[in-house]
Design a protein around this motif. Structure first.
Motif, PDB file in Angstrom:
ATOM      1  N   PHE A  28      63.278  34.689  56.652  1.00  0.00           N
ATOM      2  CA  PHE A  28      63.024  36.019  57.222  1.00  0.00           C
ATOM      3  C   PHE A  28      61.572  36.168  57.654  1.00  0.00           C
ATOM      4  O   PHE A  28      61.276  36.784  58.662  1.00  0.00           O
ATOM      5  CB  PHE A  28      63.338  37.118  56.195  1.00  0.00           C
ATOM      6  N   THR A  29      60.648  35.634  56.869  1.00  0.00           N
ATOM      7  CA  THR A  29      59.229  35.815  57.182  1.00  0.00           C
ATOM      8  C   THR A  29      58.625  34.544  57.770  1.00  0.00           C
ATOM      9  O   THR A  29      57.407  34.415  57.826  1.00  0.00           O
ATOM     10  CB  THR A  29      58.424  36.183  55.914  1.00  0.00           C
ATOM     11  N   GLY A  30      59.462  33.606  58.196  1.00  0.00           N
ATOM     12  CA  GLY A  30      58.921  32.359  58.709  1.00  0.00           C
ATOM     13  C   GLY A  30      58.148  31.612  57.636  1.00  0.00           C
ATOM     14  O   GLY A  30      57.123  31.004  57.907  1.00  0.00           O
ATOM     15  N   ARG A  90      51.593  45.598  56.535  1.00  0.00           N
ATOM     16  CA  ARG A  90      52.370  44.811  55.567  1.00  0.00           C
ATOM     17  C   ARG A  90      52.930  45.716  54.470  1.00  0.00           C
ATOM     18  O   ARG A  90      54.047  45.512  54.003  1.00  0.00           O
ATOM     19  CB  ARG A  90      51.487  43.728  54.936  1.00  0.00           C
ATOM     20  N   ALA A  91      52.145  46.712  54.050  1.00  0.00           N
ATOM     21  CA  ALA A  91      52.629  47.639  53.022  1.00  0.00           C
ATOM     22  C   ALA A  91      53.879  48.354  53.538  1.00  0.00           C
ATOM     23  O   ALA A  91      54.856  48.517  52.810  1.00  0.00           O
ATOM     24  CB  ALA A  91      51.536  48.648  52.665  1.00  0.00           C
ATOM     25  N   ALA A 105      61.196  45.533  58.683  1.00  0.00           N
ATOM     26  CA  ALA A 105      60.189  44.807  57.905  1.00  0.00           C
ATOM     27  C   ALA A 105      59.642  43.634  58.712  1.00  0.00           C
ATOM     28  O   ALA A 105      58.425  43.422  58.781  1.00  0.00           O
ATOM     29  CB  ALA A 105      60.803  44.318  56.594  1.00  0.00           C
ATOM     30  N   ILE A 106      60.540  42.898  59.366  1.00  0.00           N
ATOM     31  CA  ILE A 106      60.117  41.729  60.127  1.00  0.00           C
ATOM     32  C   ILE A 106      59.279  42.146  61.334  1.00  0.00           C
ATOM     33  O   ILE A 106      58.271  41.528  61.653  1.00  0.00           O
ATOM     34  CB  ILE A 106      61.352  40.897  60.527  1.00  0.00           C
ATOM     35  N   ARG A 107      59.674  43.254  61.963  1.00  0.00           N
ATOM     36  CA  ARG A 107      58.898  43.734  63.100  1.00  0.00           C
ATOM     37  C   ARG A 107      57.482  44.114  62.662  1.00  0.00           C
ATOM     38  O   ARG A 107      56.499  43.820  63.341  1.00  0.00           O
ATOM     39  CB  ARG A 107      59.590  44.942  63.739  1.00  0.00           C
ATOM     40  N   LEU A 108      57.360  44.755  61.523  1.00  0.00           N
ATOM     41  CA  LEU A 108      56.036  45.145  61.016  1.00  0.00           C
ATOM     42  C   LEU A 108      55.209  43.922  60.660  1.00  0.00           C
ATOM     43  O   LEU A 108      54.003  43.879  60.901  1.00  0.00           O
ATOM     44  CB  LEU A 108      56.196  46.060  59.794  1.00  0.00           C
ATOM     45  N   LEU A 109      55.862  42.899  60.114  1.00  0.00           N
ATOM     46  CA  LEU A 109      55.134  41.676  59.767  1.00  0.00           C
ATOM     47  C   LEU A 109      54.655  40.969  61.027  1.00  0.00           C
ATOM     48  O   LEU A 109      53.567  40.396  61.053  1.00  0.00           O
ATOM     49  CB  LEU A 109      56.024  40.740  58.937  1.00  0.00           C
ATOM     50  N   GLN A 110      55.471  41.027  62.065  1.00  0.00           N
ATOM     51  CA  GLN A 110      55.069  40.412  63.334  1.00  0.00           C
ATOM     52  C   GLN A 110      53.853  41.129  63.907  1.00  0.00           C
ATOM     53  O   GLN A 110      52.962  40.527  64.472  1.00  0.00           O
ATOM     54  CB  GLN A 110      56.233  40.460  64.337  1.00  0.00           C
ATOM     55  N   TRP A 111      53.836  42.434  63.733  1.00  0.00           N
ATOM     56  CA  TRP A 111      52.733  43.253  64.196  1.00  0.00           C
ATOM     57  C   TRP A 111      51.464  42.898  63.416  1.00  0.00           C
ATOM     58  O   TRP A 111      50.367  42.772  63.972  1.00  0.00           O
ATOM     59  CB  TRP A 111      53.129  44.714  64.006  1.00  0.00           C
ATOM     60  N   ALA A 112      51.621  42.699  62.110  1.00  0.00           N
ATOM     61  CA  ALA A 112      50.474  42.381  61.260  1.00  0.00           C
ATOM     62  C   ALA A 112      49.947  40.978  61.541  1.00  0.00           C
ATOM     63  O   ALA A 112      48.775  40.697  61.363  1.00  0.00           O
ATOM     64  CB  ALA A 112      50.858  42.508  59.787  1.00  0.00           C
TER      65      ALA A 112
END
Ligand SMILES: [Zn+2]
Length: 133
Positions: A28-30, A90-91, A105-112
């Motif tokens: 999911f988070t690579g 990330r939070a 969640a994945i979209r936000l992580l990609q943004w971060a």
């Protein structure tokens, strides 16, 4: 998806499925730590098992050994706020993950993390596999 609908892996899954599930969590988070972005080497129970946390996708995030060990039995979001690598995106991603909204969640992580390498195609497959399980 609510926690009551969550799949209880201990009840349903033989070892093979458990291994597949762990792999899919990292995918999911690579394979990067949800907290700091380093390679994820472990699965962290956001709500620790000692406090009744379940081994469900919503409660389990990919984490590096350093974050996993350092966080220990603390509340994840509370612990995360105190870290030097704290990133509000990330939070938010962690919060979305806990609510079962992995796509957000994945979209936000990609943004971060613009270098984030997660294949959307795999994610879609994984989440539908989970809903079906
Ligand atoms: Zn980490």
């Amino acid at each position: 998806m609510h926690i009551n609908d969550a799949v209880f892996l201990e009840d349903l899954c033989p070892k093979f499925r458990l291994r597949q599930w762990r792999k899919s969590i990292h995918r999911f988070t690579g394979k990067s730590c949800i907290y700091c972005g380093k390679p994820s080497e472990s699965i962290d129970h956001v709500l620790p098992r000692s406090q009744g946390g379940l081994s469900t996708t919503e409660n389990c995030v990919p984490a590096c050994l350093s974050c996993n060990g350092d966080k220990s039995d603390e509340n994840a979001l509370y612990w995360y706020r105190k870290q030097k690598f704290y990133d509000p995106r990330r939070a938010m991603a962690i919060r979305a993950w806990l609510e079962g909204d992995l796509r957000l969640a994945i979209r936000l992580l990609q943004w971060a993390n613009p270098n984030f390498k997660s294949s959307n195609k795999n994610n879609e497959q994984d989440s539908s596999e989970y809903e079906a399980a």
